[in-house]
Design a protein around this motif. Sequence first.
Motif, PDB file in Angstrom:
ATOM      1  N   ARG A  24      29.059  38.914  35.596  1.00  0.00           N
ATOM      2  CA  ARG A  24      28.595  38.124  34.452  1.00  0.00           C
ATOM      3  C   ARG A  24      29.404  36.841  34.247  1.00  0.00           C
ATOM      4  NH1 ARG A  24      27.128  40.096  28.361  1.00  0.00           N
ATOM      5  NH2 ARG A  24      26.648  38.010  27.632  1.00  0.00           N
ATOM      6  N   TRP A  25      30.727  36.918  34.419  1.00  0.00           N
ATOM      7  CA  TRP A  25      31.597  35.814  34.018  1.00  0.00           C
ATOM      8  C   TRP A  25      32.270  35.065  35.159  1.00  0.00           C
ATOM      9  CZ3 TRP A  25      30.635  34.350  29.365  1.00  0.00           C
ATOM     10  CH2 TRP A  25      30.199  35.271  28.423  1.00  0.00           C
ATOM     11  N   ILE A  26      32.215  35.590  36.368  1.00  0.00           N
ATOM     12  CA  ILE A  26      32.882  34.931  37.494  1.00  0.00           C
ATOM     13  C   ILE A  26      31.810  34.537  38.510  1.00  0.00           C
ATOM     14  CG2 ILE A  26      34.631  35.137  39.296  1.00  0.00           C
ATOM     15  CD1 ILE A  26      35.992  37.269  37.538  1.00  0.00           C
ATOM     16  N   PRO A  27      31.266  33.320  38.387  1.00  0.00           N
ATOM     17  CA  PRO A  27      30.204  32.907  39.297  1.00  0.00           C
ATOM     18  C   PRO A  27      30.711  32.836  40.735  1.00  0.00           C
ATOM     19  CG  PRO A  27      30.750  31.143  37.744  1.00  0.00           C
ATOM     20  CD  PRO A  27      31.641  32.299  37.446  1.00  0.00           C
ATOM     21  N   THR A  28      30.110  33.613  41.586  1.00  0.00           N
ATOM     22  CA  THR A  28      30.536  33.675  42.975  1.00  0.00           C
ATOM     23  C   THR A  28      29.340  33.964  43.870  1.00  0.00           C
ATOM     24  OG1 THR A  28      31.956  34.846  44.560  1.00  0.00           O
ATOM     25  CG2 THR A  28      31.148  36.122  42.699  1.00  0.00           C
ATOM     26  N   PRO A  29      29.347  33.430  45.078  1.00  0.00           N
ATOM     27  CA  PRO A  29      28.285  33.766  46.015  1.00  0.00           C
ATOM     28  C   PRO A  29      28.505  35.134  46.666  1.00  0.00           C
ATOM     29  CG  PRO A  29      29.765  32.178  47.014  1.00  0.00           C
ATOM     30  CD  PRO A  29      30.223  32.370  45.591  1.00  0.00           C
ATOM     31  N   ALA A  30      29.660  35.726  46.419  1.00  0.00           N
ATOM     32  CA  ALA A  30      29.971  37.028  47.022  1.00  0.00           C
ATOM     33  C   ALA A  30      29.088  38.121  46.435  1.00  0.00           C
ATOM     34  CB  ALA A  30      31.443  37.379  46.797  1.00  0.00           C
ATOM     35  N   ARG A  31      28.861  39.115  47.231  1.00  0.00           N
ATOM     36  CA  ARG A  31      28.101  40.289  46.804  1.00  0.00           C
ATOM     37  C   ARG A  31      29.102  41.325  46.329  1.00  0.00           C
ATOM     38  NH1 ARG A  31      25.482  44.813  50.254  1.00  0.00           N
ATOM     39  NH2 ARG A  31      27.203  44.281  51.613  1.00  0.00           N
ATOM     40  N   LEU A  32      28.880  41.893  45.147  1.00  0.00           N
ATOM     41  CA  LEU A  32      29.717  42.970  44.617  1.00  0.00           C
ATOM     42  C   LEU A  32      28.919  44.256  44.762  1.00  0.00           C
ATOM     43  CD1 LEU A  32      30.718  40.292  43.134  1.00  0.00           C
ATOM     44  CD2 LEU A  32      31.696  41.850  41.492  1.00  0.00           C
ATOM     45  N   LEU A  79      35.111  26.809  40.273  1.00  0.00           N
ATOM     46  CA  LEU A  79      36.379  26.076  40.244  1.00  0.00           C
ATOM     47  C   LEU A  79      37.382  26.620  39.223  1.00  0.00           C
ATOM     48  CD1 LEU A  79      37.929  23.717  41.428  1.00  0.00           C
ATOM     49  CD2 LEU A  79      36.901  22.256  39.701  1.00  0.00           C
ATOM     50  N   GLY A  80      36.938  26.983  38.025  1.00  0.00           N
ATOM     51  CA  GLY A  80      37.849  27.466  36.987  1.00  0.00           C
ATOM     52  C   GLY A  80      38.550  28.763  37.341  1.00  0.00           C
ATOM     53  N   ARG A  82      39.297  29.608  40.642  1.00  0.00           N
ATOM     54  CA  ARG A  82      40.003  29.468  41.922  1.00  0.00           C
ATOM     55  C   ARG A  82      41.512  29.411  41.752  1.00  0.00           C
ATOM     56  NH1 ARG A  82      35.937  25.163  44.690  1.00  0.00           N
ATOM     57  NH2 ARG A  82      34.195  26.607  44.840  1.00  0.00           N
ATOM     58  N   LEU A  83      41.980  28.714  40.721  1.00  0.00           N
ATOM     59  CA  LEU A  83      43.429  28.612  40.510  1.00  0.00           C
ATOM     60  C   LEU A  83      44.066  29.986  40.289  1.00  0.00           C
ATOM     61  CD1 LEU A  83      46.002  26.974  40.263  1.00  0.00           C
ATOM     62  CD2 LEU A  83      45.446  26.592  37.847  1.00  0.00           C
ATOM     63  N   PRO A  84      43.528  30.824  39.390  1.00  0.00           N
ATOM     64  CA  PRO A  84      44.119  32.168  39.271  1.00  0.00           C
ATOM     65  C   PRO A  84      44.074  32.940  40.590  1.00  0.00           C
ATOM     66  CG  PRO A  84      42.639  31.745  37.428  1.00  0.00           C
ATOM     67  CD  PRO A  84      42.479  30.600  38.384  1.00  0.00           C
ATOM     68  N   GLY A  85      43.022  32.725  41.378  1.00  0.00           N
ATOM     69  CA  GLY A  85      42.941  33.384  42.682  1.00  0.00           C
ATOM     70  C   GLY A  85      44.057  32.934  43.615  1.00  0.00           C
ATOM     71  N   ARG A  86      44.318  31.642  43.640  1.00  0.00           N
ATOM     72  CA  ARG A  86      45.407  31.115  44.479  1.00  0.00           C
ATOM     73  C   ARG A  86      46.770  31.612  44.001  1.00  0.00           C
ATOM     74  NH1 ARG A  86      42.796  25.547  44.278  1.00  0.00           N
ATOM     75  NH2 ARG A  86      41.308  25.671  45.973  1.00  0.00           N
ATOM     76  N   LEU A  87      46.943  31.617  42.679  1.00  0.00           N
ATOM     77  CA  LEU A  87      48.218  32.081  42.121  1.00  0.00           C
ATOM     78  C   LEU A  87      48.467  33.547  42.473  1.00  0.00           C
ATOM     79  CD1 LEU A  87      48.112  30.414  38.586  1.00  0.00           C
ATOM     80  CD2 LEU A  87      49.534  29.749  40.549  1.00  0.00           C
ATOM     81  N   LEU A  88      47.421  34.338  42.457  1.00  0.00           N
ATOM     82  CA  LEU A  88      47.547  35.769  42.752  1.00  0.00           C
ATOM     83  C   LEU A  88      47.998  36.027  44.186  1.00  0.00           C
ATOM     84  CD1 LEU A  88      47.211  38.507  41.407  1.00  0.00           C
ATOM     85  CD2 LEU A  88      44.775  38.421  41.938  1.00  0.00           C
ATOM     86  N   LEU A  89      47.789  35.060  45.066  1.00  0.00           N
ATOM     87  CA  LEU A  89      48.200  35.206  46.470  1.00  0.00           C
ATOM     88  C   LEU A  89      49.617  34.710  46.746  1.00  0.00           C
ATOM     89  CD1 LEU A  89      44.899  34.221  48.303  1.00  0.00           C
ATOM     90  CD2 LEU A  89      45.923  36.499  48.130  1.00  0.00           C
ATOM     91  N   LEU A  90      50.251  34.068  45.757  1.00  0.00           N
ATOM     92  CA  LEU A  90      51.627  33.590  45.963  1.00  0.00           C
ATOM     93  C   LEU A  90      52.577  34.780  46.078  1.00  0.00           C
ATOM     94  CD1 LEU A  90      51.777  30.637  43.409  1.00  0.00           C
ATOM     95  CD2 LEU A  90      51.598  30.498  45.910  1.00  0.00           C
TER      96      LEU A  90
END
Length: 127
Positions: A24-32, A79-80, A82-90
């Motif tokens: 609902r809240w995280i627009p992604t082309p990925a299939r869940l 885009l909104g 992506r930053l938390p996603g990148r931070l989570l990989l640090l």
Amino acid sequence: MLQSTFVYDGDCAFCTSCARFAERWIPTPARLVPWQFADLDALGLTVAECEEAVQWVGRDGVRAAGPDAIARLLGESHLGWRLPGRLLLLPPVRAVAWPLYRWVARNRHRMPGGTAACAVPRPPAAG
């Protein structure tokens, strides 16, 4: 692979609630998809891996589990997110994310939306 896939435990109400939030809240082309309805062989996953943690299989073939899978899902979203996603990989964040993920996984039946059916069976006691 044409579409990235995020695989979660469909028998767990907490996991399903989290997946619904993401849809609902995280627009992604990925299939869940719940692992119980996924073609695990085609994704290169095993039941044991899916019972252990959420899984990510990227359209580029990249695989990840647990918080790394969540980071990949966020990284392939709007885009909104992506930053938390990148931070989570640090590395310093990952060092905290994995123990936290394992704690949540062990206690998911106590989380909002969780039920007794979400409880992960404990291994038999030794001896």
